[in-house]
Scaffold this motif. Structure first.
Motif, PDB file in Angstrom:
ATOM      1  N   GLN A 110       0.763  -1.365   0.070  1.00 47.35           N
ATOM      2  CA  GLN A 110       0.064  -0.227  -0.373  1.00 47.35           C
ATOM      3  C   GLN A 110       1.093   1.360   0.154  1.00 47.35           C
ATOM      4  N   VAL A 111       2.067   1.058   0.659  1.00 51.14           N
ATOM      5  CA  VAL A 111       2.810   2.181   1.169  1.00 51.14           C
ATOM      6  C   VAL A 111       3.456   2.364  -0.567  1.00 51.14           C
ATOM      7  N   ALA A 112       3.986   1.225  -1.351  1.00 51.14           N
ATOM      8  CA  ALA A 112       3.917   1.426  -2.939  1.00 51.14           C
ATOM      9  C   ALA A 112       4.114   2.199  -3.377  1.00 51.14           C
ATOM     10  N   LEU A 113       2.807   1.966  -3.494  1.00 52.12           N
ATOM     11  CA  LEU A 113       1.653   2.317  -4.233  1.00 52.12           C
ATOM     12  C   LEU A 113       1.525   3.786  -4.047  1.00 52.12           C
ATOM     13  N   ASN A 114       1.568   3.842  -2.770  1.00 51.35           N
ATOM     14  CA  ASN A 114       0.465   5.457  -2.961  1.00 51.35           C
ATOM     15  C   ASN A 114       1.491   6.506  -2.707  1.00 51.35           C
ATOM     16  N   TRP A 115       3.320   5.740  -3.127  1.00 54.78           N
ATOM     17  CA  TRP A 115       4.831   6.620  -3.177  1.00 54.78           C
ATOM     18  C   TRP A 115       4.171   7.140  -5.279  1.00 54.78           C
TER      19      TRP A 115
END
Length: 167
Positions: A110-115
């Protein structure tokens, strides 16, 4: 982009509306080269494929290993071997992802996609099952703080142009 836009308009009366590129924390070249900014300035939506680096950014708290290939996942992937070989770099990136994920109560994916979203691109995230879909949806509705974006960017891989995807 200008040449492509002009030719599409002249020859086909079309407007370039999207640009699909490989873009993730381990393939940042579309941002560092100015492509994403140039697209945004022209109203072109950037679609980021492989935003989780073919599964490499789905860090699990139990540790990281290169994702498998084939029906049973027992073979090494035929592409991206350079990333898989950089164990210290990938380990630092995964540790950073997990640290940021914990602070937001999110998963590393989720963090990688939000980045990717914070960079101005729309991620095209794969989903093999319902859990993947739900995990992907958890990247929406919030934004990483600018200091976390900068931290992850620094831990990631700039990437280069290549004639071979995911490399």
């Amino acid at each position: 982009l200008e040449t492509i836009q002009a030719r599409l308009a002249r020859c086909h009366s079309l407007t370039l509306s999207t640009c699909q590129v490989e873009f993730s924390l381990v393939r940042q070249h579309p941002a560092s080269s100015g492509l994403i900014a140039a697209c945004r300035a022209r109203g072109i939506v950037v679609l980021a494929y492989a935003p989780l680096a073919m599964g490499r950014l789905c860090a699990r708290p139990s540790g990281w290993s290169a994702p498998g290939w084939g029906r049973d996942g027992s073979r090494p992937r035929p592409f991206g071997a350079a990333m898989d070989a950089d164990w210290p770099g990938m380990k630092k990136l995964h540790e950073g992802l997990l640290e940021v994920a914990r602070s937001y109560n999110k998963t590393a994916a989720q963090v990688a996609l939000n980045w990717v979203l914070c960079q101005g691109a729309l991620p095209i995230a794969g989903a093999r099952n319902r859990q993947h879909v739900e995990d992907n949806l958890g990247a929406l509705g919030w934004r990483l703080a600018s200091n976390d974006v900068a931290k992850l960017t620094a831990l990631g891989v700039p990437g280069t142009t290549s004639d071979f995807q995911h490399g």
